[in-house]
Design a protein around this motif. Structure first.
Motif, short mmCIF file in Angstrom:
data_model
loop_
_atom_site.label_atom_id
_atom_site.label_comp_id
_atom_site.label_asym_id
_atom_site.label_seq_id
_atom_site.Cartn_x
_atom_site.Cartn_y
_atom_site.Cartn_z
N PHE A 144 -2.49 -0.35 10.45
CA PHE A 144 -1.82 -0.18 9.17
C PHE A 144 -1.34 -1.53 8.63
N ALA A 145 -0.77 -2.36 9.52
CA ALA A 145 -0.30 -3.68 9.10
C ALA A 145 -1.47 -4.49 8.55
N GLY A 146 -2.61 -4.45 9.25
CA GLY A 146 -3.78 -5.19 8.79
C GLY A 146 -4.25 -4.69 7.44
N ALA A 147 -4.30 -3.37 7.28
CA ALA A 147 -4.78 -2.79 6.03
C ALA A 147 -3.87 -3.18 4.87
N MET A 148 -2.55 -3.13 5.08
CA MET A 148 -1.62 -3.48 4.00
C MET A 148 -1.73 -4.96 3.64
N LEU A 186 -6.96 -13.01 8.89
CA LEU A 186 -5.77 -12.55 9.60
C LEU A 186 -5.65 -11.03 9.63
N SER A 187 -5.94 -10.39 8.49
CA SER A 187 -5.78 -8.93 8.48
C SER A 187 -6.77 -8.28 9.44
N LEU A 188 -7.99 -8.82 9.51
CA LEU A 188 -8.97 -8.22 10.42
C LEU A 188 -8.63 -8.52 11.87
N GLN A 189 -8.03 -9.67 12.14
CA GLN A 189 -7.60 -9.94 13.52
C GLN A 189 -6.54 -8.95 13.96
N ILE A 190 -5.56 -8.71 13.06
CA ILE A 190 -4.45 -7.82 13.44
C ILE A 190 -4.96 -6.39 13.63
N SER A 191 -5.73 -5.88 12.66
CA SER A 191 -6.20 -4.51 12.84
C SER A 191 -7.22 -4.44 13.98
N GLY A 192 -7.91 -5.56 14.24
CA GLY A 192 -8.88 -5.58 15.34
C GLY A 192 -8.22 -5.39 16.70
N GLY A 588 4.41 -3.36 14.23
CA GLY A 588 3.48 -3.45 13.10
C GLY A 588 4.07 -4.29 11.97
N VAL A 589 5.36 -4.05 11.66
CA VAL A 589 6.02 -4.81 10.59
C VAL A 589 6.03 -6.30 10.94
N ALA A 590 6.38 -6.60 12.21
CA ALA A 590 6.44 -8.01 12.63
C ALA A 590 5.07 -8.66 12.50
N PHE A 591 4.02 -7.95 12.91
CA PHE A 591 2.68 -8.50 12.80
C PHE A 591 2.28 -8.71 11.35
N PHE A 592 2.71 -7.80 10.47
CA PHE A 592 2.41 -7.95 9.05
C PHE A 592 2.98 -9.26 8.54
N PHE A 593 4.26 -9.52 8.88
CA PHE A 593 4.88 -10.75 8.38
C PHE A 593 4.26 -11.99 9.03
#
Lengths: 647, 198
Positions: A144-148, A186-192, A588-593
């Motif tokens: 979710f973090a990656g997608a946002m 970055l977003s693909l790394q996180i959701s990956g 998830g929030v922390a990873f988003f930031f």
């Protein structure tokens, strides 16, 4: 950085999007406060570790992303509907075809499949939950973090614009100077990371948590497909992670992996990307095959034809999927020997796939077929997917590929594979398993209307593209002159796209209509189906099975019904359940930031967010929570209520 | 929680067994990850452009020292698990502490190495070879650093709760991770340094 560089400015479409985002966010905040739903949202959804709820959240996200990606598609079709259109400029068009691709594959198809497998796999194998419920929640929130993060790119900083495959040197900082491709990386790394953890979680679940008696060769076909998919995930996703890491280093820290000077090698990116990218295609297609197998066998009222060959063909496909990646760039000069090798491996994939097609046809043969909505999607899948497959073999021939490489022919081909393969499958699965989760079926009349709109419009949209490609229209061109003669077929394609949009709107309307007016299902088994998930009451109680079923063969529930035998004769005892936790959400929030700060190279905030991630992980390790028990009396009461006193 | 007394502590519950199996799968993914990094390194190893090549900057002494430290730490984490199986809390903790100290010394030398490279004109952006070298070594080093934090968190828990199903399971999984880092280092030592020095 100035504010006017931070936000994307200058385009009325973007301003419109910004306004609508702000309005929708405000509406959600207001609604939650007005109806006093904050506590409910936190307790029941944000902190849940229940695989069914996590699955539902995946599917909601996937539907939202389907809408986002669909709007991208409509914009592209509108821009190319007539020669010399001035609707979008070249840059905006580049961004839109990039985000369309990334979102549809990684933030629509994958989460939709993950949603279905979260809901269904533990139920199909007679388990109480997945092996690691907390890890499952972490997977979801990282996705979710990656997608946002990916989605805010189009209003803050600018979207990636180098295609979903982000080829170098185009995607390098030199030729794509905006932060767009930082978002991509970055977003693909996180959701990956989330995807990888899901892979581990489901392999352990399927291999270690099956009900007694369910040997591997008695598992439902969807569970088999998920097992093989997860194995592909474990070996393919680390390659993507490394490719994206190197991309990030090139763009943020000046390393020389894919540059044009100092020894860098741009083709290295293409190879790494497709070593992941081609298995990725099978990560979305194999579960789809599993879904179709379940549905076709249920509505043909027959057991699946050629069970063993179905399993074997999936294993062969998964192995071959790692040996075909260079067919994505035959024209980039690796020579005849290499192209010849990859040509042969690619064509070889058609063999196990053909086996599956014939198995479905033989399952249908002499079956008592009922034409329900999920069955219609499955039946339409077979011929449409075959067209996609056959054009795939055309593309696999390296020498012929020089003719249609990077043309609309390719675009038509992969939509002919992925839409019936992945999208029809998830929609079919959605209709099929909807009553299991919510306790009522979606309306059949509206469902069938949506199906006909989608199936016909799909062909109207994409069939003309085969001809456009053969006439020489290249993909990713934002406009063309009138003399090319591409106009009429593109217009036809635009008309089809509108039909597709209507179909999807009907689908969403059906969810709304059915929620209000459909009769509730008390049996738990509205389709008269075969696998264990249908032996539970609907909606499924939090503990899934009051007593663990005992499995004596394939289609365990079907034969229990026919022979009038109970699935288990054990008494109901107390059940151990994992407790809810808010930490995965916070992580998830922390990873988003962390991702967001890195996108803009704000180092101090990035370090703080990184430390926050480590601290959250440490507190998770310190947590000693052994869950709770549901007492036997409570289970008896729940079962009686859900089944209407028949137990 | 059903406890199986015939199994060692770390395997004692179903959840524990699942965790260990899941971690082996995760290590499978880690192998794919490092395999990719090694591939990138081998593809780019001769593309040192105008910068120095491996043979020009690699020195055997510090690398040999690093190898010695990390291999010893792999032995001591093995001793820690051995002590854990015997139910000796104090010895288990002591061997984990020794492991972490050896790991920290390894990391110190690696950082010193990096400084030397930079000093000799090899930075991340010098050449494709330099980028791939720093990324491969750096990813391994980052794993060691993460291991130091993880090990410390486990030490605190051992101190607080003693040896039980949870802490024994965590210590055992940590030991798997640590052995894995050692295996990766053996490949780095052989195929990056020794081959580079030839």
């Amino acid at each position: 950085m100035k504010w006017d560089e931070f936000f994307v400015t200058g385009d009325p479409l973007i301003y419109g999007a910004m306004v609508s985002i702000v309005l929708v966010s405000l509406a959600i905040l207001f609604g939650l406060t007005y109806y006093k739903k904050w506590g409910y949202l936190w307790r029941e959804w944000l902190t849940t570790v229940d695989h069914k709820k996590i699955g539902v959240m995946y599917i909601i996200c996937a539907l939202l992303m389907l809408f986002r990606g669909g709007v991208d598609a409509l914009l592209m079709r509108a821009q190319t509907a007539a020669p010399e259109m001035k609707f979008l400029d070249a840059q905006h068009y580049n961004e839109i075809f990039t985000t369309h691709g990334v979102i549809m594959i990684l933030f629509m198809a994958m989460p939709f499949i993950f949603g279905l497998m979260n809901v269904i796999v533990p139920l199909q194998i007679g388990a109480r939950d997945v092996a690691f419920p907390k890890l499952n929640a972490i997977s979801f929130w990282l996705f979710f973090a990656g997608a946002m993060l990916f989605n805010i790119s189009f209003i803050i900083g600018g979207s990636p614009d180098a295609g979903w495959s982000a080829y170098f040197p185009l995607a390098s900082i030199e030729f794509s100077p905006t932060v767009g491709n930082n978002y991509y990386s970055l977003s693909l790394q996180i959701s990956g990371i989330g995807t990888l953890l899901t892979g581990v979680n489901f392999i352990v679940t399927i291999l270690k948590m099956r009900a007694p008696g369910m040997t591997l060769m008695r598992m439902p076909m969807f569970t088999w497909s998920v097992l093989i998919t997860c194995l592909i995930i474990i070996f393919a996703f680390p390659v993507l992670t490394i490719a994206l890491l190197l991309m990030m280093f090139d763009r943020l820290f000046g390393s020389q992996f894919f540059t044009m000077a100092n020894g860098g090698m741009d083709m290295l990116w293409a190879n790494l990307f497709w070593v992941w990218g081609h298995p990725e295609v099978y990560i979305v297609i194999l579960p789809a095959f599993g879904i179709f197998s379940e549905i076709i066998s249920t509505f043909a009222r027959k057991n699946l034809y050629g069970y063993t060959s179905m399993v074997m063909s999936m294993v062969v496909i998964s192995a071959l999927s790692f040996l075909v990646w260079a067919h994505h760039f035959y024209t980039m000069g690796q020579g005849a020997m290499v192209n010849g090798f990859f040509s042969i491996t690619t064509m070889a994939i058609a063999v196990p796939t053909g086996v599956k097609i014939f198995n479905w046809l033989f399952t249908l043969h002499k079956g008592r077929i009922s034409f329900t909505t999920p069955m219609l999607y499955s039946l339409a899948f077979i011929p449409i997917f075959t067209i996609g497959g056959v054009t795939g073999v055309m593309l696999a021939m390296a020498s012929a590929d020089y003719q249609y490489h990077n043309t609309m022919f390719l675009v038509a081909h992969f939509h002919y594979v992925l839409i019936p393969g992945a999208v029809f499958a998830v929609i079919a699965g959605f209709h099929y398993w909807f009553p299991k989760v919510f306790g009522f079926r979606l309306n059949e009349r509206l469902g069938k209307m949506a199906f006909w709109f989608i199936a016909i419009s799909f062909n109207v949209t994409f069939f003309p593209m085969f001809f456009l490609g053969l006439q020489g229209m290249t993909r990713r061109t934002y406009t063309y002159s009138e003399e090319t003669g591409f106009g009429p077929l593109n217009l036809l394609s635009m008309i089809g796209a509108i039909g597709l949009a209507i179909g999807f709107i009907l689908l969403v309307y059906n969810i709304y209509w059915s929620t209000r007016y459909q009769p509730r299902d008390k049996t738990g088994d509205p389709w008269d189906a075969r696998a264990l998930e249908w032996s539970t009451p609907s909606p499924v109680p939090v503990y899934n099975f009051a007593v663990t079923p005992k499995v004596k063969g394939r289609d365990a529930f079907w034969f229990a019904k026919k022979n009038n035998e109970p699935l288990s004769d054990e008494k109901i005892t107390k059940i151990h359940m994992p407790s809810n936790t808010g930490k995965p959400f916070v992580l998830g929030v922390a990873f988003f930031f962390l991702g967001f700060f890195l996108v803009f190279s704000w180092w101090t905030p990035s370090i703080i967010a990184g430390i926050a991630v480590l601290i959250i992980l440490a507190t998770m390790s310190f947590e000693r929570d052994h869950g709770y028990y549901i007492p036997a009396e409570e289970i008896v009461q729940t079962e009686q209520k859900l089944r209407g006193d028949t137990v | 929680m059903k406890i199986d007394a015939t199994q060692p502590l770390e395997y004692g519950t179903e959840e524990n067994r699942n965790r260990i199996f899941g971690f082996w799968l995760f290590l499978g993914a880690e192998i794919a990850l490092f395999a990719t990094l090694f591939t990138v390194y081998f593809v780019l190893v001769n593309r040192y452009a105008s910068g120095p090549s491996g043979a020009e900057i690699f020195e055997l002494t510090p690398v040999l020292l690093e190898t010695f430290l990390l291999l010893t730490s792999s032995f001591t984490i093995g001793l820690a698990i051995h002590a854990m199986r015997l139910g000796l809390k104090k010895q288990t903790m002591m061997f984990i502490v020794i492991t972490l100290l050896l790991g920290a010394a390894f990391l110190g030398i690696e950082i010193y190495e990096f400084f030397t490279y930079v000093h000799e004109g090899l930075t991340l952006s010098t050449s494709a070879f330099a980028s791939s070298l720093f990324t491969l070594l750096g990813t391994h080093g980052a794993h060691v650093a993460f291991g130091l934090l993880w090990g410390s968190v486990i030490l605190i828990q051992l101190k607080k709760h003693g040896l039980d199903h949870s802490t024994a399971n965590k210590s055992f999984i940590f030991s798997l991770y640590w052995h894995f880092l050692d295996v990766v280092w053996i490949f780095i030592f052989s195929f990056v340094y020794l081959k580079g020095l030839m």
